[in-house]
Design an enzyme around this catalytic site. Structure first.
Site, PDB file in Angstrom:
ATOM      1  CG  ASN A  10      -1.675   1.255   1.454  1.00  0.00           C
ATOM      2  OD1 ASN A  10      -1.781   2.077   0.539  1.00  0.00           O
ATOM      3  ND2 ASN A  10      -2.228   1.427   2.645  1.00  0.00           N
ATOM      4  CD1 TRP A  11       3.963   1.297  -2.621  1.00  0.00           C
ATOM      5  CD2 TRP A  11       4.230   2.637  -4.409  1.00  0.00           C
ATOM      6  NE1 TRP A  11       5.030   0.826  -3.343  1.00  0.00           N
ATOM      7  CE2 TRP A  11       5.217   1.622  -4.450  1.00  0.00           C
ATOM      8  CE3 TRP A  11       4.198   3.572  -5.423  1.00  0.00           C
ATOM      9  CZ2 TRP A  11       6.162   1.545  -5.477  1.00  0.00           C
ATOM     10  CZ3 TRP A  11       5.139   3.489  -6.446  1.00  0.00           C
ATOM     11  CH2 TRP A  11       6.117   2.488  -6.467  1.00  0.00           C
ATOM     12  CE  LYS A  12      -0.022   3.441   4.696  1.00  0.00           C
ATOM     13  NZ  LYS A  12       0.050   3.620   6.126  1.00  0.00           N
ATOM     14  CG  HIS A  95      -5.829   2.394   5.359  1.00  0.00           C
ATOM     15  ND1 HIS A  95      -5.366   3.326   6.256  1.00  0.00           N
ATOM     16  CD2 HIS A  95      -4.813   1.510   5.184  1.00  0.00           C
ATOM     17  CE1 HIS A  95      -4.125   3.013   6.598  1.00  0.00           C
ATOM     18  NE2 HIS A  95      -3.764   1.916   5.958  1.00  0.00           N
ATOM     19  CD  GLU A  97      -2.735   5.868   6.691  1.00  0.00           C
ATOM     20  OE1 GLU A  97      -2.741   5.834   5.443  1.00  0.00           O
ATOM     21  OE2 GLU A  97      -1.810   5.383   7.365  1.00  0.00           O
ATOM     22  CD  GLU A 164      -3.534  -1.997   7.521  1.00  0.00           C
ATOM     23  OE1 GLU A 164      -2.474  -2.311   6.969  1.00  0.00           O
ATOM     24  OE2 GLU A 164      -4.136  -0.943   7.279  1.00  0.00           O
ATOM     25  N   GLY A 170       2.679   2.738  10.511  1.00  0.00           N
ATOM     26  CA  GLY A 170       3.669   3.785  10.255  1.00  0.00           C
ATOM     27  C   GLY A 170       4.466   4.196  11.481  1.00  0.00           C
ATOM     28  CB  SER A 206       5.292  -1.365  11.854  1.00  0.00           C
ATOM     29  OG  SER A 206       4.957   0.008  12.028  1.00  0.00           O
ATOM     30  N   GLY A 227       2.735  -1.092   4.254  1.00  0.00           N
ATOM     31  CA  GLY A 227       2.806   0.312   3.844  1.00  0.00           C
ATOM     32  C   GLY A 227       4.240   0.717   3.546  1.00  0.00           C
ATOM     33  N   GLY A 228       4.872   1.371   4.513  1.00  0.00           N
ATOM     34  CA  GLY A 228       6.208   1.952   4.323  1.00  0.00           C
ATOM     35  C   GLY A 228       7.210   1.004   3.670  1.00  0.00           C
TER      36      GLY A 228
HETATM   37  P1  PGA Z   1       2.831   0.555   7.541  1.00  0.00           P
HETATM   38  O1  PGA Z   1       1.367   0.776   6.930  1.00  0.00           O
HETATM   39  O2  PGA Z   1       3.335  -0.765   7.013  1.00  0.00           O
HETATM   40  O3  PGA Z   1       3.638   1.718   7.024  1.00  0.00           O
HETATM   41  O4  PGA Z   1       2.695   0.552   9.008  1.00  0.00           O
HETATM   42  C1  PGA Z   1       0.474  -0.290   6.766  1.00  0.00           C
HETATM   43  C2  PGA Z   1      -0.845   0.202   6.222  1.00  0.00           C
HETATM   44  O5  PGA Z   1      -1.292   1.284   6.638  1.00  0.00           O
HETATM   45  O6  PGA Z   1      -1.468  -0.452   5.376  1.00  0.00           O
END
Ligand code: PGA
Length: 244
Positions: A10-12, A95, A97, A164, A170, A206, A227-228
């Site tokens: 997930n590149w956001k 998600h 966010e 999540e 993050g 993470s 994500g990251g």
């Molecule tokens: P993260 O994000 O791996 O950077 O913690 C995961 C996500 O929000 O899907």
């Protein structure tokens, strides 16, 4: 019951055309992915068409959100059909966010997941508790209720759930494999339909090369939403290769 593993990036809100060489780097780092693993990338919608054209055939694509509506006067939104038209197979919905930044309720998330199913996409339905909820001891009840409220009533094989925890996203702090396993087992129990043993439940928050194997070795963890660490092809490749 052996469930398939899904590792999804997930590149956001990250990525420009200059970053599209990622697909090539991934293909080089993972010359022949395991048959047991499905691999997907959810880049920003602006990059899906270009990246898909250059990607290895085993890499599936997904959107990061879709509208619950079919079409019309909704400036800035994107429909599930548009994502399917680009060749996507998945779309992330709910998600944390988006729940936080856009005030999306579980009812809206469910409507988005239904729109995704209608377009032939597999929704990746996200759930997860905040730190305050965990510290109050209410995490399991909260997340299971979120699951029931956010899920469309559909066959178990048509969708994916991602647990999540908000405090792990993050932050570099990951749920322990034991805590994640306990939540995944609870979510499987909370699945309201038939065939809970076939429900694919990803862990996200993470995930990185150093912790992926331990997390993915848990019996109820069926993959990762990354994500990251998905921004770097070599890290994402290492996570894929940590699946045994
Ligand atoms: P993260 O994000 O791996 O950077 O913690 C995961 C996500 O929000 O899907």
């Amino acid at each position: 019951m052996t469930r398939r593993i899904l590792v999804a990036g997930n590149w956001k809100m990250n990525g420009l055309s200059a970053d599209c060489g990622w697909t090539n780097a991934l293909a080089k780092a993972v010359p022949s992915p395991s048959e047991a693993v499905d691999i997907a990338l959810c880049p920003p919608a602006t990059l899906i068409g270009r990246m898909k054209a250059e990607a290895p055939s085993w890499l599936a694509f997904g959107g990061q959100d879709c509208s619950a509506k079919q079409a019309g006067a909704h400036t800035g939104d994107i429909t599930a059909n548009m994502l399917a038209d680009l060749g996507c197979e998945y779309v992330i919905v709910g998600h944390s966010e988006r729940r936080a930044d856009h005030g999306e309720s579980s009812a809206e998330v469910r409507a988005k997941a239904e729109a995704a199913l209608n377009a032939g996409l597999k929704p990746i339905v996200c759930v997860g508790e905040t730190l305050a909820i965990r510290e109050a001891g209410d995490a399991e009840a909260f997340v299971c209720q979120q699951l029931v409220d956010s899920l469309p009533r559909s066959d178990v094989g048509t969708l994916v759930v991602a647990y999540e925890p908000v405090w792990a996203i993050g932050t570099g702090v990951t749920a322990t494999p034991e805590d994640a396993q306990a939540m995944h087992a609870a979510l499987r129990k909370a699945w309201p339909g038939q065939g809970a043993d076939r429900l694919q439940i990803l862990y996200g928050g993470s995930v990185k090369p150093s912790n992926a194997n331990q997390l993915l070795s848990q019996p109820d963890i069926d993959g990762a939403l990354v994500g990251g660490a998905s921004l770097k092809a070599s890290d994402f490749a290492a996570i894929i290769q940590s699946v045994r």
